[in-house]
Scaffold this active site. Sequence first.
Site, PDB file in Angstrom:
ATOM      1  N   CYS A  94       0.964  -1.256   0.036  1.00 12.25           N
ATOM      2  CA  CYS A  94       0.043   0.067   0.088  1.00 12.25           C
ATOM      3  C   CYS A  94       0.903   1.288   0.025  1.00 12.25           C
ATOM      4  O   CYS A  94       2.117   1.339   0.264  1.00 12.25           O
ATOM      5  CB  CYS A  94      -0.887   0.003   1.084  1.00 12.25           C
ATOM      6  SG  CYS A  94      -1.837  -1.449   1.187  1.00 12.25           S
TER       7      CYS A  94
ATOM      8  N   ARG B  95       1.278   1.442  -5.845  1.00 12.89           N
ATOM      9  CA  ARG B  95       1.349   0.420  -4.705  1.00 12.89           C
ATOM     10  C   ARG B  95      -0.003  -0.250  -4.453  1.00 12.89           C
ATOM     11  O   ARG B  95       0.115  -0.963  -3.665  1.00 12.89           O
ATOM     12  CB  ARG B  95       2.099   1.378  -3.781  1.00 12.89           C
ATOM     13  CG  ARG B  95       3.223   1.638  -3.952  1.00 12.89           C
ATOM     14  CD  ARG B  95       3.768   2.638  -2.858  1.00 12.89           C
ATOM     15  NE  ARG B  95       4.171   1.971  -1.644  1.00 12.89           N
ATOM     16  CZ  ARG B  95       5.383   1.449  -1.591  1.00 12.89           C
ATOM     17  NH1 ARG B  95       6.191   1.848  -2.359  1.00 12.89           N
ATOM     18  NH2 ARG B  95       5.610   1.036  -0.399  1.00 12.89           N
TER      19      ARG B  95
ATOM     20  N   TRP C 262      -3.804  -1.764  -1.152  1.00  9.04           N
ATOM     21  CA  TRP C 262      -3.818  -3.120  -1.758  1.00  9.04           C
ATOM     22  C   TRP C 262      -4.410  -4.183  -0.688  1.00  9.04           C
ATOM     23  O   TRP C 262      -3.452  -4.482   0.181  1.00  9.04           O
ATOM     24  CB  TRP C 262      -2.344  -3.528  -2.315  1.00  9.04           C
ATOM     25  CG  TRP C 262      -2.447  -4.882  -3.186  1.00  9.04           C
ATOM     26  CD1 TRP C 262      -2.224  -5.994  -2.569  1.00  9.04           C
ATOM     27  CD2 TRP C 262      -2.750  -5.014  -4.624  1.00  9.04           C
ATOM     28  NE1 TRP C 262      -2.389  -7.090  -3.766  1.00  9.04           N
ATOM     29  CE2 TRP C 262      -2.683  -6.332  -4.780  1.00  9.04           C
ATOM     30  CE3 TRP C 262      -3.092  -4.218  -5.758  1.00  9.04           C
ATOM     31  CZ2 TRP C 262      -2.979  -6.940  -6.030  1.00  9.04           C
ATOM     32  CZ3 TRP C 262      -3.377  -4.506  -6.900  1.00  9.04           C
ATOM     33  CH2 TRP C 262      -3.235  -5.990  -7.163  1.00  9.04           C
TER      34      TRP C 262
ATOM     35  N   ASN D 216       0.750   0.124   6.045  1.00  8.13           N
ATOM     36  CA  ASN D 216       1.299  -0.799   4.807  1.00  8.13           C
ATOM     37  C   ASN D 216       2.043  -1.952   5.389  1.00  8.13           C
ATOM     38  O   ASN D 216       2.788  -1.788   6.225  1.00  8.13           O
ATOM     39  CB  ASN D 216       2.344   0.212   3.939  1.00  8.13           C
ATOM     40  CG  ASN D 216       2.981  -0.701   2.902  1.00  8.13           C
ATOM     41  OD1 ASN D 216       2.434  -1.800   2.590  1.00  8.13           O
ATOM     42  ND2 ASN D 216       4.185  -0.355   2.474  1.00  8.13           N
ATOM     43  N   GLY D 217       1.547  -3.105   4.951  1.00  6.90           N
ATOM     44  CA  GLY D 217       2.226  -4.411   5.437  1.00  6.90           C
ATOM     45  C   GLY D 217       1.171  -5.169   6.009  1.00  6.90           C
ATOM     46  O   GLY D 217       0.095  -5.211   5.796  1.00  6.90           O
TER      47      GLY D 217
ATOM     48  N   GLU E 214      21.455 -19.922  -8.020  1.00 11.57           N
ATOM     49  CA  GLU E 214      21.263 -18.577  -7.880  1.00 11.57           C
ATOM     50  C   GLU E 214      22.198 -17.788  -7.171  1.00 11.57           C
ATOM     51  O   GLU E 214      22.601 -16.559  -7.771  1.00 11.57           O
ATOM     52  CB  GLU E 214      19.716 -18.137  -7.168  1.00 11.57           C
ATOM     53  CG  GLU E 214      19.476 -16.675  -6.894  1.00 11.57           C
ATOM     54  CD  GLU E 214      19.244 -15.964  -8.212  1.00 11.57           C
ATOM     55  OE1 GLU E 214      19.325 -14.735  -8.029  1.00 11.57           O
ATOM     56  OE2 GLU E 214      19.136 -16.593  -9.123  1.00 11.57           O
TER      57      GLU E 214
ATOM     58  N   LYS F  37      24.277 -14.869  -9.348  1.00 10.67           N
ATOM     59  CA  LYS F  37      24.250 -13.395  -9.046  1.00 10.67           C
ATOM     60  C   LYS F  37      25.733 -12.951  -8.768  1.00 10.67           C
ATOM     61  O   LYS F  37      26.208 -11.930  -9.101  1.00 10.67           O
ATOM     62  CB  LYS F  37      23.502 -13.305  -7.424  1.00 10.67           C
ATOM     63  CG  LYS F  37      22.078 -13.323  -7.524  1.00 10.67           C
ATOM     64  CD  LYS F  37      21.576 -11.856  -8.065  1.00 10.67           C
ATOM     65  CE  LYS F  37      20.194 -12.075  -8.313  1.00 10.67           C
ATOM     66  NZ  LYS F  37      19.494 -12.831  -9.344  1.00 10.67           N
TER      67      LYS F  37
ATOM     68  N   GLU G 243      27.247 -12.413 -12.176  1.00 10.53           N
ATOM     69  CA  GLU G 243      26.667 -11.306 -13.250  1.00 10.53           C
ATOM     70  C   GLU G 243      27.158  -9.996 -12.671  1.00 10.53           C
ATOM     71  O   GLU G 243      27.005  -9.002 -13.563  1.00 10.53           O
ATOM     72  CB  GLU G 243      25.353 -11.525 -13.342  1.00 10.53           C
ATOM     73  CG  GLU G 243      24.229 -11.560 -12.211  1.00 10.53           C
ATOM     74  CD  GLU G 243      22.899 -11.743 -12.450  1.00 10.53           C
ATOM     75  OE1 GLU G 243      22.468 -11.701 -13.655  1.00 10.53           O
ATOM     76  OE2 GLU G 243      22.032 -11.944 -11.616  1.00 10.53           O
TER      77      GLU G 243
ATOM     78  N   HIS H  62      31.445 -36.218  -7.208  1.00  9.13           N
ATOM     79  CA  HIS H  62      31.576 -36.515  -8.812  1.00  9.13           C
ATOM     80  C   HIS H  62      32.295 -35.679  -9.496  1.00  9.13           C
ATOM     81  O   HIS H  62      31.889 -35.400 -10.908  1.00  9.13           O
ATOM     82  CB  HIS H  62      30.113 -36.719  -9.123  1.00  9.13           C
ATOM     83  CG  HIS H  62      29.456 -37.596  -8.381  1.00  9.13           C
ATOM     84  ND1 HIS H  62      29.392 -39.395  -8.898  1.00  9.13           N
ATOM     85  CD2 HIS H  62      28.677 -37.936  -7.322  1.00  9.13           C
ATOM     86  CE1 HIS H  62      28.833 -40.098  -8.193  1.00  9.13           C
ATOM     87  NE2 HIS H  62      28.292 -39.261  -7.062  1.00  9.13           N
TER      88      HIS H  62
ATOM     89  N   LYS I  18      18.340  -5.853 -18.864  1.00 12.39           N
ATOM     90  CA  LYS I  18      17.038  -6.320 -17.865  1.00 12.39           C
ATOM     91  C   LYS I  18      16.253  -7.126 -18.720  1.00 12.39           C
ATOM     92  O   LYS I  18      15.810  -7.959 -18.008  1.00 12.39           O
ATOM     93  CB  LYS I  18      16.594  -5.017 -17.342  1.00 12.39           C
ATOM     94  CG  LYS I  18      15.447  -5.254 -16.487  1.00 12.39           C
ATOM     95  CD  LYS I  18      16.054  -5.545 -15.274  1.00 12.39           C
ATOM     96  CE  LYS I  18      15.004  -6.136 -14.091  1.00 12.39           C
ATOM     97  NZ  LYS I  18      15.508  -6.761 -12.881  1.00 12.39           N
TER      98      LYS I  18
END
Length: 608
Positions: free
Chosen positions: A2, A27, A74, A98-99, A480, A484, A487, A503, A603
């Site tokens: 929110c 939001r 929201w 908010n939350g 991941e 990260k 990149e 292995h 992106k």
Amino acid sequence: MCGIVGIVGNQPVAERLVDALKRLEYRGYDSAGVATLAEGDIARRRAEGKLGNLAQKLAAEPLAGTIGIGHTRWATHGAPTELNAHPHTTDRVGVVHNGIIENYRDMLIDLAKDGYQPTTQTDTEAVALWVSRELARGAQPEQAVSNTLKKLRGAFALAFMFRDDEGLLIAARHGAPLAIGYGNGEMYLGSDAMALAPFTSRLSYLEDGDWAVITHTGATIRDAKDAIVERDVQISQTSALMVDKGNHRHFMAKEIYEQPETIGHTLSHYVDMGTEQVSVREQMPFDFADLSRLTISACGTAFLAGAVAKYWFERYARLPVDIDVASEFRYREPPLEKNGLSLFISQSGETADTLAALRYCASQGQHVASLVNTVESTIARESHVVFPILCGPEIGVASTKALTAQLTALASLAIAAGRARGVLSAEQETELVRALISLPTAVSEALGTEDQIMDIAKRLSKAKDVLYLGRGPMFPIAMEGALKLKEISYIHAEGYAAGELKHGPIALVDEAMPVIVVAPSDELVDKTLSNMQEVAARGGKIILITDPEGAQTVGQGVADVILIPHVSSFVAPILATIPVQLLAYHTAVFMGTDVDQPRNLAKSVTVE
């Protein structure tokens, strides 16, 4: 996710509050409202739907007052109705929020003992009632809020106004952003700099755990222990149409820190917080119970989100899953089972290889679904059903908040599939949903490891090669972490299944090789830690990411232990992404690379 605003002004604020909310409508836009204080009374106007409805109501029923708060919602707890719209008020206080307040039910049970009863379905009203009770017991506003904040569990940003003080706002944040704006005889409050851009360029950002007493003349900021602290006042270059880095050095850092909020935003779309059940809003042209197979295709980090989801769908829904990178899948022309679902994951919704894979599956008569952040994208338009991740704009090339939003949505869908297929009972669904609801708080706590991670990253920046290990759903998280690091720091890194260590990869281990082991405590942790000891025996420098229970079982030879909160093994992969993101980020900062725009990357990959 929110949006909240506040003004302590010297001229009427209602229209200016709405103007600020317009810049926060991204939001949330289920409902909106403002409240002002005039002649000792809190008055409010609220409306269901988008901000235009609120503007029309204010035009017909204006609000006086030079102090006020506003909110664009929201919906999380309770339907998006006018009744549930913020601000929430009592005879003493008005609140916007908010939350997610995780323990609001316990608070309401306690409040009921003193006759305080809610009139809405929201978690926020428990906060308003609690502060009111503190005031009724004789506390001054500052003490009432301080007492209340110590009771709350969750991720939140809050703003309070008080019936008996026309020159006071109190704001607080834990896991959700808030900025304070400094004007000429006026003060402002907003969820981000964009909301405040028309009013002032002088901003300070509350840090996690901070709360602030705001008057016409300035702000007194206190930390979580109520000690007065100083937060720098910065000159923002943000216009009302710009996305801002806030008080972070890079967009990537800002987006890492937005995750308690963005995870909550995604959850609010897929989970009914009141019933603690998954509620998929999309009209699906298939029933999970009837599906023969799920085929997942994506690229990069989105592929790794799908790789975690494979474990979830197979374990909790007993739905067979195939997964492949879209750039390979599109050329394999694989046979696809009748009544199968093909799911495509893309932050931008424009990834060329993923789009080509989608078109192949559509041509084979598959049900086609997409998980995207941009619901107007090509992939979304060509899907039969679109599952949004709702994490807001992601500017940094290295995906962070989009990944955890993707994982949150996928976990929710796996629960829905498990219920539909008769694998999960209602009680098991509730247990898994509660684990998801606890995530924003756990992520906030995990972000508290940053100082330790900075020290580790300084050493890691001197490495030429890094090995990441994980087992089960932690294996994709290990991949991941390696992705990260590669990149944005340009250090060579590989992510491996811990059981594959013998292995081949163990041949690389020596005293110069950092080995990052992702192993929160679960049924596989002992096996992973055994692999870790094989690394230690060969002189490898081990960095262990685990929780307190996992740390208790660690033997000798660990260089560093990064502790994250203990959570259900169901959501542990989502939480474990936080330290691997921070490790990559701070290593890249020490290396001096362009964190937000790393070389050779874009992106959105819209070409083959």
